[in-house]
Scaffold this motif. Sequence first.
Motif, PDB file in Angstrom:
ATOM      1  N   VAL A   1      43.970  34.832  30.547  1.00 62.89           N
ATOM      2  CA  VAL A   1      44.127  36.009  30.559  1.00 62.89           C
ATOM      3  C   VAL A   1      45.523  36.208  31.571  1.00 62.89           C
ATOM      4  CG1 VAL A   1      42.642  36.458  32.477  1.00 62.89           C
ATOM      5  CG2 VAL A   1      43.112  38.437  31.246  1.00 62.89           C
ATOM      6  N   ASP A   2      46.304  37.251  31.245  1.00 58.07           N
ATOM      7  CA  ASP A   2      47.252  37.544  32.075  1.00 58.07           C
ATOM      8  C   ASP A   2      47.906  39.021  32.000  1.00 58.07           C
ATOM      9  OD1 ASP A   2      49.811  37.226  33.583  1.00 58.07           O
ATOM     10  OD2 ASP A   2      50.986  36.465  31.715  1.00 58.07           O
ATOM     11  N   ARG A   3      47.397  39.642  32.895  1.00 60.04           N
ATOM     12  CA  ARG A   3      47.415  41.195  32.606  1.00 60.04           C
ATOM     13  C   ARG A   3      48.566  41.492  33.260  1.00 60.04           C
ATOM     14  NH1 ARG A   3      42.082  40.514  34.101  1.00 60.04           N
ATOM     15  NH2 ARG A   3      40.477  41.350  32.834  1.00 60.04           N
ATOM     16  N   GLY A   4      49.412  42.103  32.396  1.00 61.02           N
ATOM     17  CA  GLY A   4      50.764  42.601  33.042  1.00 61.02           C
ATOM     18  C   GLY A   4      51.955  41.574  32.816  1.00 61.02           C
ATOM     19  N   GLY A   5      51.649  40.330  32.354  1.00 60.75           N
ATOM     20  CA  GLY A   5      52.367  39.235  32.046  1.00 60.75           C
ATOM     21  C   GLY A   5      52.997  38.787  33.281  1.00 60.75           C
ATOM     22  N   LYS A   6      52.213  38.952  34.697  1.00 61.34           N
ATOM     23  CA  LYS A   6      52.713  38.353  35.809  1.00 61.34           C
ATOM     24  C   LYS A   6      52.661  36.875  35.808  1.00 61.34           C
ATOM     25  CE  LYS A   6      54.001  38.595  40.235  1.00 61.34           C
ATOM     26  NZ  LYS A   6      55.330  38.862  40.524  1.00 61.34           N
ATOM     27  N   LEU A   7      51.645  36.297  35.224  1.00 61.93           N
ATOM     28  CA  LEU A   7      51.706  34.699  35.328  1.00 61.93           C
ATOM     29  C   LEU A   7      52.812  34.025  34.407  1.00 61.93           C
ATOM     30  CD1 LEU A   7      47.819  34.091  35.299  1.00 61.93           C
ATOM     31  CD2 LEU A   7      49.394  33.973  37.146  1.00 61.93           C
TER      32      LEU A   7
END
Length: 339
Positions: free
Chosen positions: A122-128
């Motif tokens: 999971v990567d909410r907002g694509g920060k990772l």
Amino acid sequence: MSGYDSLGVGEEHLRRVDELKRGQDAFERRTDYALSDLRSKLSDIKETVERLEDGERSVARRFDTVETDLQEAKETAEARSDELEQSISATDARLERLATRVGALERHLRQTEGAVVVDLDVDRGGKLRSLGLAVENGLAAEEALLSAHQRNVLQLQITHYQQARQALTQHRATVREAAVVLASTAAGDPRRKKAEQAFTKAATEAQKGQENIGMLAKSAQDARAKQAADNARRAKAAAVIEAGERAHTQLRVRLRSRLSDALTGTDLLPLWFTTALGPMAPPRRAEDWLETALDVLSYRVTYQVTDPVLALGSAPDASRAPHRAARFKELKRDLRNWG
């Protein structure tokens, strides 16, 4: 008169005999003293030798004792090492059986209605993903730079040229100095022979240096050009590399926290994780296992791999994504130690 002379001769003879006797007595006394002193020294030497022999025997006995103790200690250590190896092997076997049972239990739980599987992707907002791409960009920028070894080779080429120039200048100066001496001295002058030798040697070395200086100059020129180009790339890539290093730290911290929560929680790990890395960390290489797990997580979030079974997804096209392909190959090799 003849009787008197005979008497004088006899007295002289007796006197000499008496002197010889006294000399002999003195010689015998000196000889006796020397022999007595020699016997005393021989006695001292004998006592010293006996003490050394006693000491040597004592040292030999102590050495034998130490050697025996060392042998016993070695045998004890080997026995304990064997016991430890057996214990470790037994522990590894038990952990293997435990991992198998955990795996079987996981398969059973996955079939249970309501089983919860941790979403490690999971990567909410694509920060990772942004952090991962920053890391990749930094690494790509760094790989485009010359290595420390390559820069050292370039500097060595420049140094060789500089040294050759200095040597050539010195040889030419020696030739000029010798020529001055030869021009200003007559035959037979003691300075002339030395100048002739110096002239011949320096002229020969100058000729060799002149023949090589062109090639060395070209190498040095090329090396300076490569250094300048690398320096320009470094200045341009400095910000990207620094950003990549910061992103690597941030990404690692976040993924480590996520993985730690998953490993200590009650929810099931994803199938791709247990297939590639097993259900738990091995006891003796836990840190290596964890680093590999973080590498895989980083790869998945960076390249948005969501395959539920394959940890790295399908192999990338090396012609289109060479850096990702190299990373895929490296991780695939690392996973052979754990799956």
